[in-house]
Design a protein around this motif. Structure first.
Motif, PDB file in Angstrom:
ATOM      1  N   PHE A 112       0.878  -1.246   0.013  1.00 46.41           N
ATOM      2  CA  PHE A 112      -0.154  -0.046   0.081  1.00 46.41           C
ATOM      3  C   PHE A 112       0.765   1.120   0.038  1.00 46.41           C
ATOM      4  N   LEU A 113       2.030   1.235   0.709  1.00 44.38           N
ATOM      5  CA  LEU A 113       2.824   2.486   0.895  1.00 44.38           C
ATOM      6  C   LEU A 113       3.893   2.430  -0.034  1.00 44.38           C
ATOM      7  N   ALA A 114       4.323   1.317  -0.582  1.00 40.33           N
ATOM      8  CA  ALA A 114       5.499   1.302  -1.596  1.00 40.33           C
ATOM      9  C   ALA A 114       4.831   1.417  -3.144  1.00 40.33           C
ATOM     10  N   ILE A 115       3.707   0.923  -3.477  1.00 43.59           N
ATOM     11  CA  ILE A 115       3.398   1.009  -4.880  1.00 43.59           C
ATOM     12  C   ILE A 115       2.603   2.276  -5.375  1.00 43.59           C
ATOM     13  N   ALA A 116       2.674   2.533  -6.428  1.00 40.43           N
ATOM     14  CA  ALA A 116       1.887   3.512  -7.063  1.00 40.43           C
ATOM     15  C   ALA A 116       1.272   2.978  -8.527  1.00 40.43           C
ATOM     16  N   HIS A 117      -0.054   3.212  -8.369  1.00 39.03           N
ATOM     17  CA  HIS A 117      -0.608   2.789  -9.533  1.00 39.03           C
ATOM     18  C   HIS A 117      -1.679   3.955 -10.053  1.00 39.03           C
ATOM     19  N   PRO A 118      -1.882   4.029 -11.474  1.00 37.03           N
ATOM     20  CA  PRO A 118      -2.662   5.178 -11.845  1.00 37.03           C
ATOM     21  C   PRO A 118      -3.985   5.386 -11.183  1.00 37.03           C
ATOM     22  N   GLY A 119      -4.586   4.269 -10.904  1.00 32.40           N
ATOM     23  CA  GLY A 119      -5.782   4.205 -10.456  1.00 32.40           C
ATOM     24  C   GLY A 119      -6.187   3.963  -8.814  1.00 32.40           C
ATOM     25  N   TYR A 120      -4.683   4.040  -8.296  1.00 32.01           N
ATOM     26  CA  TYR A 120      -4.758   3.942  -6.926  1.00 32.01           C
ATOM     27  C   TYR A 120      -5.442   2.447  -6.282  1.00 32.01           C
ATOM     28  N   SER A 121      -4.840   1.601  -7.219  1.00 31.81           N
ATOM     29  CA  SER A 121      -5.289   0.162  -6.941  1.00 31.81           C
ATOM     30  C   SER A 121      -4.548  -0.506  -5.721  1.00 31.81           C
ATOM     31  N   GLU A 122      -3.395   0.187  -5.278  1.00 32.09           N
ATOM     32  CA  GLU A 122      -2.734  -0.045  -4.105  1.00 32.09           C
ATOM     33  C   GLU A 122      -3.584  -0.507  -2.920  1.00 32.09           C
ATOM     34  N   PHE A 123      -4.742   0.243  -2.953  1.00 38.77           N
ATOM     35  CA  PHE A 123      -5.804   0.237  -1.636  1.00 38.77           C
ATOM     36  C   PHE A 123      -6.186  -1.109  -1.534  1.00 38.77           C
ATOM     37  N   TYR A 124      -6.276  -2.034  -2.599  1.00 39.53           N
ATOM     38  CA  TYR A 124      -7.080  -3.222  -2.550  1.00 39.53           C
ATOM     39  C   TYR A 124      -6.057  -4.104  -1.540  1.00 39.53           C
ATOM     40  N   PHE A 125      -4.899  -3.942  -1.564  1.00 35.76           N
ATOM     41  CA  PHE A 125      -4.035  -4.863  -0.461  1.00 35.76           C
ATOM     42  C   PHE A 125      -4.793  -4.586   0.977  1.00 35.76           C
ATOM     43  N   LEU A 126      -4.984  -3.367   1.201  1.00 33.87           N
ATOM     44  CA  LEU A 126      -5.740  -3.047   2.636  1.00 33.87           C
ATOM     45  C   LEU A 126      -7.248  -3.510   2.603  1.00 33.87           C
ATOM     46  N   TYR A 127      -7.804  -3.431   1.601  1.00 35.10           N
ATOM     47  CA  TYR A 127      -9.261  -3.730   1.565  1.00 35.10           C
ATOM     48  C   TYR A 127      -9.194  -5.356   1.686  1.00 35.10           C
ATOM     49  N   GLY A 128      -8.111  -6.098   1.271  1.00 30.15           N
ATOM     50  CA  GLY A 128      -8.365  -7.499   1.420  1.00 30.15           C
ATOM     51  C   GLY A 128      -8.251  -7.936   2.667  1.00 30.15           C
ATOM     52  N   ALA A 129      -7.421  -7.103   3.523  1.00 33.87           N
ATOM     53  CA  ALA A 129      -7.195  -7.628   4.980  1.00 33.87           C
ATOM     54  C   ALA A 129      -8.386  -7.165   5.900  1.00 33.87           C
ATOM     55  N   VAL A 130      -9.084  -6.490   5.726  1.00 32.08           N
ATOM     56  CA  VAL A 130     -10.182  -5.732   6.520  1.00 32.08           C
ATOM     57  C   VAL A 130     -11.070  -6.805   6.986  1.00 32.08           C
ATOM     58  N   PRO A 131     -11.749  -7.954   6.247  1.00 28.61           N
ATOM     59  CA  PRO A 131     -12.394  -8.847   7.018  1.00 28.61           C
ATOM     60  C   PRO A 131     -11.706  -9.652   8.015  1.00 28.61           C
ATOM     61  N   VAL A 132     -10.508  -9.992   7.831  1.00 26.66           N
ATOM     62  CA  VAL A 132      -9.648 -10.695   8.816  1.00 26.66           C
ATOM     63  C   VAL A 132      -9.404  -9.693   9.900  1.00 26.66           C
ATOM     64  N   GLY A 133      -8.965  -8.373   9.647  1.00 26.18           N
ATOM     65  CA  GLY A 133      -8.753  -7.556  10.794  1.00 26.18           C
ATOM     66  C   GLY A 133      -9.944  -7.427  11.635  1.00 26.18           C
ATOM     67  N   SER A 134     -11.315  -7.294  10.777  1.00 22.47           N
ATOM     68  CA  SER A 134     -12.350  -7.313  11.881  1.00 22.47           C
ATOM     69  C   SER A 134     -12.522  -8.709  12.636  1.00 22.47           C
ATOM     70  N   ALA A 135     -12.223  -9.757  12.142  1.00 22.54           N
ATOM     71  CA  ALA A 135     -12.406 -10.991  12.943  1.00 22.54           C
ATOM     72  C   ALA A 135     -11.432 -10.935  14.239  1.00 22.54           C
ATOM     73  N   LEU A 136     -10.167 -10.481  13.926  1.00 23.84           N
ATOM     74  CA  LEU A 136      -9.175 -10.380  15.050  1.00 23.84           C
ATOM     75  C   LEU A 136      -9.358  -9.494  16.092  1.00 23.84           C
ATOM     76  N   TRP A 137     -10.129  -8.359  15.612  1.00 21.66           N
ATOM     77  CA  TRP A 137     -10.423  -7.407  16.830  1.00 21.66           C
ATOM     78  C   TRP A 137     -11.590  -8.107  17.574  1.00 21.66           C
ATOM     79  N   ALA A 138     -12.668  -8.542  16.948  1.00 21.90           N
ATOM     80  CA  ALA A 138     -13.585  -9.360  17.762  1.00 21.90           C
ATOM     81  C   ALA A 138     -12.949 -10.356  18.666  1.00 21.90           C
ATOM     82  N   TRP A 139     -12.049 -11.266  18.374  1.00 17.60           N
ATOM     83  CA  TRP A 139     -11.584 -12.105  18.736  1.00 17.60           C
ATOM     84  C   TRP A 139     -10.849 -11.766  20.175  1.00 17.60           C
TER      85      TRP A 139
END
Length: 753
Positions: free
Chosen positions: A478-505
């Protein structure tokens, strides 16, 4: 005295709660289904299409997927886990069946593939395992809470997506990516692997198209128009499945159903905090405008749940679990380019933890090696969307409002690091600090990645390090890659469900079985919920800063306010450590509630956001395109190739200003095009098409339609020309050397002779 219908040895006092639990377990999904049906009907879905979709979901996905998942891994403890994992497995199996049937040109018979799984019931040994029933209940309130989360997801999807995009033909404007995906859906009904329908000259498509194959399979099995499936029918079931799988992951790791329900609420896409409108915005991690991201979330969760069971294994891992992990990894690899690398990041951190804990080291290493090999093998085949990507530190930060308001709306990405982050006039390094704060607040769910470092109950569990690793390592690309359409955000998006589960745990471990800690957490959640609600009403009414000086002042105020907020959380944590003794251990659950409490209410406020429920259909140009696409869909043979002079939403094909995302022929029309829009082709960034000779030939067919030119495009498979005078000049001689078969406004369709 036992009730008349009570089983032997079960008293009436035991039967009544069981019946009540069963009633809740049945009524809750029925209510959610009812809401989903009403939403579909409000979206103008025909009743017959809706009935076919319900039959497809149950008989075409849920039933075969559950049978195969049970065969490989046995019946799951609860119905929630059994059916959610079964549905996700159904998605994986459907992709395999679609590929097999389409490769031998039997895709119209795809409806028959679920029947093959019924053969499993013929084996007497397997039959008992397949027909077993889950034995654990989640209880009343966790089921109701999880059902409410699913219902909220359905309603948010209606307001943010279904109500915004009418079914074609219409004169409304569609988000360009939807038409790109619709073109791929149509292509998935014709071939495997997919050709590039927007540019047939580029041959086999290199893109993560598994979500499009799923939508195509839905359309093939139900007979429903592909546009109806994409714009109405496929998205709600998969989004609900993501909520359920997130809940299953949290419950599986914690052993507490209420933790699963909490995770289901946390994963819903909401504004993290309402105190800073326009600065901290809602996450798009489950946006229907990115079918690949939504689809990959479900498949990645299936993979993570399976991997969590593997790394936790105390003995030899089961063959069925390994097989399930391989199938899930294969499906994840082609669902989104960023999905499997995020999981691999978690596996890497889990391997380091395994070395320290001296547990399952070879197993985790093997998982990493296989995953890396699969990622490498998938990249040249079903990975894509990376056109113009390069290493560029902090490029993603230039998308946020503070940077665009205070520095420039057109950031320079030619340097190794984004300019003016540390030396902004009048602000200095505070801009970088503020932007990092925005990222952490927006993706607060991923801060759960630090919890195993401080929480003893998580520290010794490899599943915790697997999920924490996904949250933390996703920040690297997310912090190291540049994409014309800012697709580097998808790396963070992909981890959000797992992060939500870890917070709840984590919260589940902090609360445990203590009523005092539960009350402290509930109070903290409630207080933050009230404050967030007040902020949603009051702060949103404040006018936005009008000039750069006011914007700079807002940046300073934001930085100080967030610093104060962090100080409050750290004070609670310090007090919990200093005053650690029986009766005072409620401070940690309270601190957790301060951090994640707002996430539980902001989704409800999202229902009240003003939306444009009636997209404008008054644009005559869009009406012409829609009518032409409808004619093409009805009259042009499915495998025919067309050519067009319309490539750019704005600009021209030889100008670097061209936004080459014009895909209405391949999308709404559903036909292959020699050269349409090229924005998402591999290695292509914003600007001119890479094959200038082909571009010139394509344009000459409309501006200089002589026998030689038309013969050259015919040799490339073209049988139809679609001319749009608003996109460029069209020779009046074209009608004399071809047959004009359709005209609407500025758009005409010609058939080559």
């Amino acid at each position: 005295m036992a009730l008349p219908l009570a089983p032997a040895g079960v008293t009436g006092d035991e039967v009544v709660p069981r019946r009540r639990a069963m009633a809740v377990a049945v009524a809750t999904p029925v209510v959610v289904l009812g809401i989903a049906v009403l939403v579909a009907l409000a979206g103008q879905v025909a009743v017959l299409d809706l009935l076919k979709q319900l039959a497809y979901l149950v008989l075409g996905l849920l039933l075969p997927g559950t049978l195969v998942h049970r065969l490989l891994r046995g019946v799951q403890p609860s119905w929630v886990a059994d059916l959610a994992l079964g549905a996700a497995t159904g998605l994986v199996l459907e992709l395999m069946a679609w590929a097999a049937f389409t490769s031998v040109h039997l895709q119209r018979a795809l409806w028959a593939w679920p029947l093959l799984t019924l053969l499993l019931l013929l084996d007497r040994t397997a039959r008992g395992r397949l027909l077993a029933r889950p034995t654990q209940s989640w209880g009343h309130w966790p089921v109701i809470a999880l059902g409410a989360a699913c219902a909220l997801m359905v309603l948010l999807t209606y307001g943010g997506y279904l109500a915004r995009y009418p079914l074609p033909p219409s004169g409304a404007s569609y988000y360009p990516d939807l038409l790109w995906h619709l073109g791929l859906v149509h292509e998935a009904t014709r071939s495997v692997p997919l050709l590039t329908p927007q540019s047939t000259a580029d041959g086999v498509l290199r893109y993560h198209w598994f979500s499009d194959a799923h939508i195509a399979a839905d359309s093939l099995m139900t007979g429903t128009d592909a546009a109806v499936v994409l714009l109405r029918l496929w998205i709600v079931p998969v989004l609900v499945l993501v909520v359920l799988l997130t809940a299953v992951l949290a419950q599986r790791m914690s052993g507490r159903p209420w933790v699963g329900a909490l995770a289901g609420w946390l994963v819903i896409p909401t504004v993290s905090y309402t105190f800073w409108p326009g600065t901290v915005d809602a996450l798009d991690h489950l946006s229907p405008l990115s079918p690949s991201q939504v689809f990959s979330s479900a498949l990645a969760l299936l993979l993570v749940i399976t991997l969590a069971d593997l790394v936790r294994a105390t003995g030899r891992p089961g063959r069925g679990t390994i097989a399930m992990a391989l199938l899930a990894a294969l499906a994840t690899s082609g669902s989104k380019s960023s999905a499997l690398p995020v999981v691999l990041g978690g596996v890497g951190v889990a391997f380091v933890a395994a070395l320290v804990l001296r547990r399952n080291r070879l197993l985790v290493l093997g998982i990493g090696v296989v995953g890396a090999a699969l990622t490498a093998a998938a990249y040249p085949v079903v990975a894509g969307g990376d056109g113009g990507s390069r290493l560029h530190l902090f490029s993603a930060l230039s998308l946020f409002p503070f940077f665009r308001q205070v520095v420039t709306p057109d950031p320079d990405v030619s340097t190794p690091v984004v300019r003016d982050l540390l030396h902004t006039p009048g602000i200095g390094p505070v801009l970088l600090v503020a932007l990092l704060m925005v990222v952490l607040l927006s993706f607060v769910r991923l801060l759960s990645g630090v919890l195993p470092f401080f929480q003893r109950s998580l520290r010794s569990d490899l599943a915790a390090w697997l999920t924490a690793g996904m949250c933390l390592t996703s920040f690297v690309p997310f912090l190291a890659i540049a994409h014309p359409g800012y697709s580097e955000f998808y790396f963070l998006y992909g981890a959000v469900p797992v992060g939500s589960a870890l917070w709840a745990w984590s919260i589940g471990e902090l609360v445990g079985d203590s009523r005092t800690r539960a009350r402290a957490a509930a109070t903290s959640f409630g207080v933050m919920g009230v404050l967030s609600s007040i902020a949603a009403v009051v702060v949103h009414r404040r006018p936005a800063p009008a000039d750069q000086a006011a914007q700079s002042a807002q940046l300073w105020a934001f930085t100080l306010q967030v610093g104060l907020y962090v100080l409050v959380v750290l004070s609670l944590l310090a007090a919990a450590r200093v005053l650690r003794r029986p009766g005072r251990d409620w401070l940690l659950p309270a601190a957790a509630g301060v951090v994640v409490g707002p996430l539980l209410v902001t989704g409800l406020w999202g229902l009240g956001e003003p939306r444009d429920h009636e997209p404008s259909s008054s644009d005559p140009q869009l009406r012409s395109l829609s009518q032409a696409a409808a004619w093409i869909d009805r009259n042009v043979p499915l495998y025919d190739v067309m050519a067009t002079n319309d490539h750019c939403l704005w600009g021209t094909g030889t100008d670097t200003s061209c936004d080459a995302r014009e895909w209405w022929i391949s999308g709404l029309g559903g036909r292959r095009v020699l050269l349409e829009g090229w924005a998402y082709l591999p290695g292509v960034a914003k600007g001119a098409y890479h094959d200038l000779a082909l571009y010139a030939l394509n344009q000459a067919a409309f501006t200089q339609p002589d026998a030689s030119t038309l013969g050259a495009v015919r040799a490339r498979g073209v049988r139809w020309l679609v001319a749009d005078t608003s996109a460029g000049p069209v020779s009046p001689d074209l009608a004399a050397v071809t047959d004009k078969v359709f005209e609407s406004g500025t758009v005409s369709v010609y058939r080559l002779r």
